[in-house]
Enzyme design. Structure first.
Site, PDB file in Angstrom:
ATOM      1  N   ARG A  26     -90.995  86.607  -3.208  1.00 25.52           N
ATOM      2  CA  ARG A  26     -90.708  85.510  -2.261  1.00 25.52           C
ATOM      3  C   ARG A  26     -89.505  84.657  -2.673  1.00 25.52           C
ATOM      4  NH1 ARG A  26     -94.052  88.347  -0.413  1.00 25.52           N
ATOM      5  NH2 ARG A  26     -95.832  87.744   0.878  1.00 25.52           N
TER       6      ARG A  26
ATOM      7  N   SER B 180     -98.338  81.888   4.906  1.00 18.88           N
ATOM      8  CA  SER B 180     -98.752  81.351   3.594  1.00 18.88           C
ATOM      9  C   SER B 180     -97.951  80.096   3.276  1.00 18.88           C
ATOM     10  CB  SER B 180     -98.477  82.376   2.494  1.00 18.88           C
ATOM     11  OG  SER B 180     -99.110  83.576   2.808  1.00 18.88           O
TER      12      SER B 180
ATOM     13  N   GLU C 273     -94.216  77.975  -0.449  1.00 22.99           N
ATOM     14  CA  GLU C 273     -93.415  79.101   0.053  1.00 22.99           C
ATOM     15  C   GLU C 273     -92.575  78.623   1.244  1.00 22.99           C
ATOM     16  OE1 GLU C 273     -95.461  82.928   0.628  1.00 22.99           O
ATOM     17  OE2 GLU C 273     -94.275  83.192   2.449  1.00 22.99           O
TER      18      GLU C 273
HETATM   19  C1  LIG Z   1     -98.363  83.971  10.946  1.00 19.99           C
HETATM   20  C2  LIG Z   1     -97.280  84.163   9.897  1.00 19.99           C
HETATM   21  C3  LIG Z   1     -97.374  85.212   9.003  1.00 19.99           C
HETATM   22  C4  LIG Z   1     -96.379  85.413   8.033  1.00 19.99           C
HETATM   23  N1  LIG Z   1     -96.510  86.466   7.182  1.00 19.99           N
HETATM   24  C5  LIG Z   1     -95.562  86.685   6.238  1.00 19.99           C
HETATM   25  C6  LIG Z   1     -95.677  87.800   5.337  1.00 19.99           C
HETATM   26  O1  LIG Z   1     -96.602  88.599   5.411  1.00 19.99           O
HETATM   27  N2  LIG Z   1     -94.715  87.956   4.404  1.00 19.99           N
HETATM   28  C7  LIG Z   1     -93.649  87.105   4.303  1.00 19.99           C
HETATM   29  O2  LIG Z   1     -92.808  87.320   3.414  1.00 19.99           O
HETATM   30  N3  LIG Z   1     -93.512  86.058   5.145  1.00 19.99           N
HETATM   31  C8  LIG Z   1     -94.429  85.825   6.106  1.00 19.99           C
HETATM   32  N4  LIG Z   1     -94.305  84.752   6.953  1.00 19.99           N
HETATM   33  C9  LIG Z   1     -93.164  83.838   6.805  1.00 19.99           C
HETATM   34  C10 LIG Z   1     -91.968  84.151   7.756  1.00 19.99           C
HETATM   35  O3  LIG Z   1     -92.371  85.023   8.756  1.00 19.99           O
HETATM   36  C11 LIG Z   1     -90.781  84.773   7.017  1.00 19.99           C
HETATM   37  O4  LIG Z   1     -90.396  83.975   5.930  1.00 19.99           O
HETATM   38  C12 LIG Z   1     -89.568  84.976   7.942  1.00 19.99           C
HETATM   39  O5  LIG Z   1     -88.598  85.750   7.279  1.00 19.99           O
HETATM   40  C13 LIG Z   1     -88.938  83.663   8.410  1.00 19.99           C
HETATM   41  O6  LIG Z   1     -87.991  83.969   9.421  1.00 19.99           O
HETATM   42  P1  LIG Z   1     -87.468  82.867  10.434  1.00 19.99           P
HETATM   43  O7  LIG Z   1     -86.392  83.487  11.244  1.00 19.99           O
HETATM   44  O8  LIG Z   1     -88.592  82.283  11.182  1.00 19.99           O
HETATM   45  O9  LIG Z   1     -86.849  81.811   9.424  1.00 19.99           O
HETATM   46  P2  LIG Z   1     -86.893  80.215   9.540  1.00 19.99           P
HETATM   47  O10 LIG Z   1     -88.283  79.752   9.328  1.00 19.99           O
HETATM   48  O11 LIG Z   1     -86.206  79.778  10.776  1.00 19.99           O
HETATM   49  O12 LIG Z   1     -86.011  79.813   8.283  1.00 19.99           O
HETATM   50  C14 LIG Z   1     -86.508  79.997   6.981  1.00 19.99           C
HETATM   51  C15 LIG Z   1     -85.432  79.578   5.969  1.00 19.99           C
HETATM   52  O13 LIG Z   1     -84.343  80.495   6.019  1.00 19.99           O
HETATM   53  C16 LIG Z   1     -83.126  79.835   6.379  1.00 19.99           C
HETATM   54  N5  LIG Z   1     -82.436  80.756   7.298  1.00 19.99           N
HETATM   55  C17 LIG Z   1     -82.919  81.271   8.452  1.00 19.99           C
HETATM   56  N6  LIG Z   1     -82.032  82.137   8.980  1.00 19.99           N
HETATM   57  C18 LIG Z   1     -80.961  82.154   8.144  1.00 19.99           C
HETATM   58  C19 LIG Z   1     -79.705  82.849   8.143  1.00 19.99           C
HETATM   59  N7  LIG Z   1     -79.386  83.699   9.105  1.00 19.99           N
HETATM   60  N8  LIG Z   1     -78.849  82.609   7.115  1.00 19.99           N
HETATM   61  C20 LIG Z   1     -79.166  81.733   6.124  1.00 19.99           C
HETATM   62  N9  LIG Z   1     -80.329  81.050   6.078  1.00 19.99           N
HETATM   63  C21 LIG Z   1     -81.218  81.269   7.077  1.00 19.99           C
HETATM   64  C22 LIG Z   1     -83.545  78.525   7.027  1.00 19.99           C
HETATM   65  O14 LIG Z   1     -82.542  77.538   6.860  1.00 19.99           O
HETATM   66  C23 LIG Z   1     -84.827  78.209   6.266  1.00 19.99           C
HETATM   67  O15 LIG Z   1     -84.522  77.600   5.028  1.00 19.99           O
HETATM   68  C24 LIG Z   1     -95.276  84.529   7.955  1.00 19.99           C
HETATM   69  C25 LIG Z   1     -95.182  83.475   8.870  1.00 19.99           C
HETATM   70  C26 LIG Z   1     -96.170  83.295   9.836  1.00 19.99           C
HETATM   71  C27 LIG Z   1     -96.044  82.170  10.821  1.00 19.99           C
END
Ligand SMILES: Cc1cc2nc3c(=O)[nH]c(=O)nc-3n(C[C@H](O)[C@H](O)[C@H](O)COP(=O)(O)OP(=O)(O)OC[C@H]3O[C@@H](n4cnc5c(N)ncnc54)[C@H](O)[C@@H]3O)c2cc1C
Length: 333
Positions: free
Chosen positions: A161, A233, A329
């Site tokens: 992570r 998480s 996380e």
């Molecule tokens: C129900 C649920 C289940 C999940 N299960 C998992 C799992 O099994 N495993 C896991 O690893 N994660 C899991 N996650 C967490 C999440 O899905 C991941 O971390 C995902 O990659 C976040 O993507 P996002 O586009 O929503 O990022 P955001 O939440 O929009 O951003 C997350 C971070 O990344 C930065 N960011 C976003 N896009 C960019 C970019 N293009 N360039 C630079 N920085 C950027 C943002 O500034 C922020 O700091 C889960 C979340 C939920 C709600």
């Protein structure tokens, strides 16, 4: 188009009603550079689908949502492909694309919310596989110089992570596309993770069956953010040294544990939270999910500060009770 005074409620899976002074979607790299230039001295931040964030307050700057799209195979041989995916593509749609074309490598990561561009940030992982296993490189805009850089796998310092993008490059770059190596048949598959093994009993080990099993297990265990706000998480599983583990094992013989490199041991944070009696507990509009203690939920009208207060309370109790410092996380804004 730049909008003003927008609620971000539908742009974060916690469903927190925090506002941003300026708001815009980013459609391509040129658009990104132009909009950053427009910010001048006003701060800005980048979001994907808001599934790994907690908005704790209103924001006086620009919130940019990454929306560039496209999936293109850029290299191919008889055993594998290299595919370049634009950062704004939805991660699960990319998994479905790979399944449809019968390319292996990301089936265990099915149904993880979020964008492709955010996936390397925390090296997303699930069911025994991490993004780093298929990651080749990514293209990113360096904010200070407004020039593009390529980060190869060996540059990214991927860990559980975490990556270089959560450390020295935190908020210094914006990922605009990611290249992955995916595999043609015969597929090497990973069914080491016990719940996955059980879900696959009696079925063929195809990538499609693996993805379906993962989707079913995830649906049965994790709350759907469209029904109940959450960011998956909230805490990372802590990794402790052997002496600390033996001390805990003495006190709690049933403590679950997973061996990590360098004589370290990973403890499920969900077990620790359950042990302090917080699983399923509700505090006003915030609470801990009743099926998965790692997930903090918004029952509807929680503010970011309510969620943060609960998360800090859990952190403090775990420290007092077990002497373990939990890490978030989720990214706080
Ligand atoms: C129900 C649920 C289940 C999940 N299960 C998992 C799992 O099994 N495993 C896991 O690893 N994660 C899991 N996650 C967490 C999440 O899905 C991941 O971390 C995902 O990659 C976040 O993507 P996002 O586009 O929503 O990022 P955001 O939440 O929009 O951003 C997350 C971070 O990344 C930065 N960011 C976003 N896009 C960019 C970019 N293009 N360039 C630079 N920085 C950027 C943002 O500034 C922020 O700091 C889960 C979340 C939920 C709600």
């Amino acid at each position: 188009m730049i909008k003003q005074n927008i609620s971000l409620k539908k742009y974060n899976t916690f469903g927190i009603d925090a506002k941003t002074r300026f708001f815009s979607e980013i459609l391509n790299e040129k658009d990104l550079i132009e909009k950053i230039k427009k910010c001048k001295k006003t701060p800005f931040r980048i979001l994907g689908e808001g599934s790994n964030i907690l908005l704790t307050k209103d924001y006086k700057g620009y919130t940019f949502i990454i929306k560039n799209k496209g999936i293109n195979i850029i290299q191919e041989n008889e055993s594998e492909i290299v595919v370049e995916v634009q950062a704004g593509e939805n991660w699960h749609n990319f998994v479905l694309w790979a399944l449809e074309k019968n390319y292996a490598g990301i089936e265990n990561l099915a149904f993880i919310p979020g964008t492709v561009g955010a996936a390397p940030i925390q090296n997303i992982g699930a069911y025994g596989v991490e993004l780093k296993t298929v990651f080749k490189s990514c293209r990113a805009l360096e904010i200070e110089t407004l020039t593009f850089k390529i980060f190869k796998k060996e540059d990214c310092d991927f860990e559980y992570r975490s990556s270089i993008f959560k450390k020295q490059f935190k908020e210094k770059i914006i990922i605009t596309s990611v290249c992955f190596v995916l595999h043609k048949p015969p597929h090497k598959i990973n069914t080491d993770y016990d719940p996955l093994k059980n879900a696959l009993k009696g079925k063929k080990n195809t990538i499609q069956n693996i993805a379906n099993a993962v989707i079913n297990v995830r649906k049965s265990k994790l709350p759907d953010p469209s029904k109940i706000g959450n960011s998956g998480s909230f805490f990372k599983n802590p990794i402790i040294n052997k002496d600390k583990f033996l001390e805990l094992k003495n006190k709690y013989p049933d403590i679950p544990n997973f061996f990590e490199p360098y004589n370290k041991i990973k403890i499920p944070a969900a077990w620790l939270i359950e042990k302090i009696g917080y699983k399923g507990k509700r505090f006003g509009h915030a609470g801990i999910h009743n099926k998965q203690a790692l997930v903090i939920v918004n029952y509807g009208n929680a503010e970011g500060s309510d969620i943060l207060m609960l998360a800090n309370q859990i952190k403090e109790k775990i420290l007092i009770h077990f002497g373990i410092k939990l890490e978030f996380e989720v990214n706080l804004f």
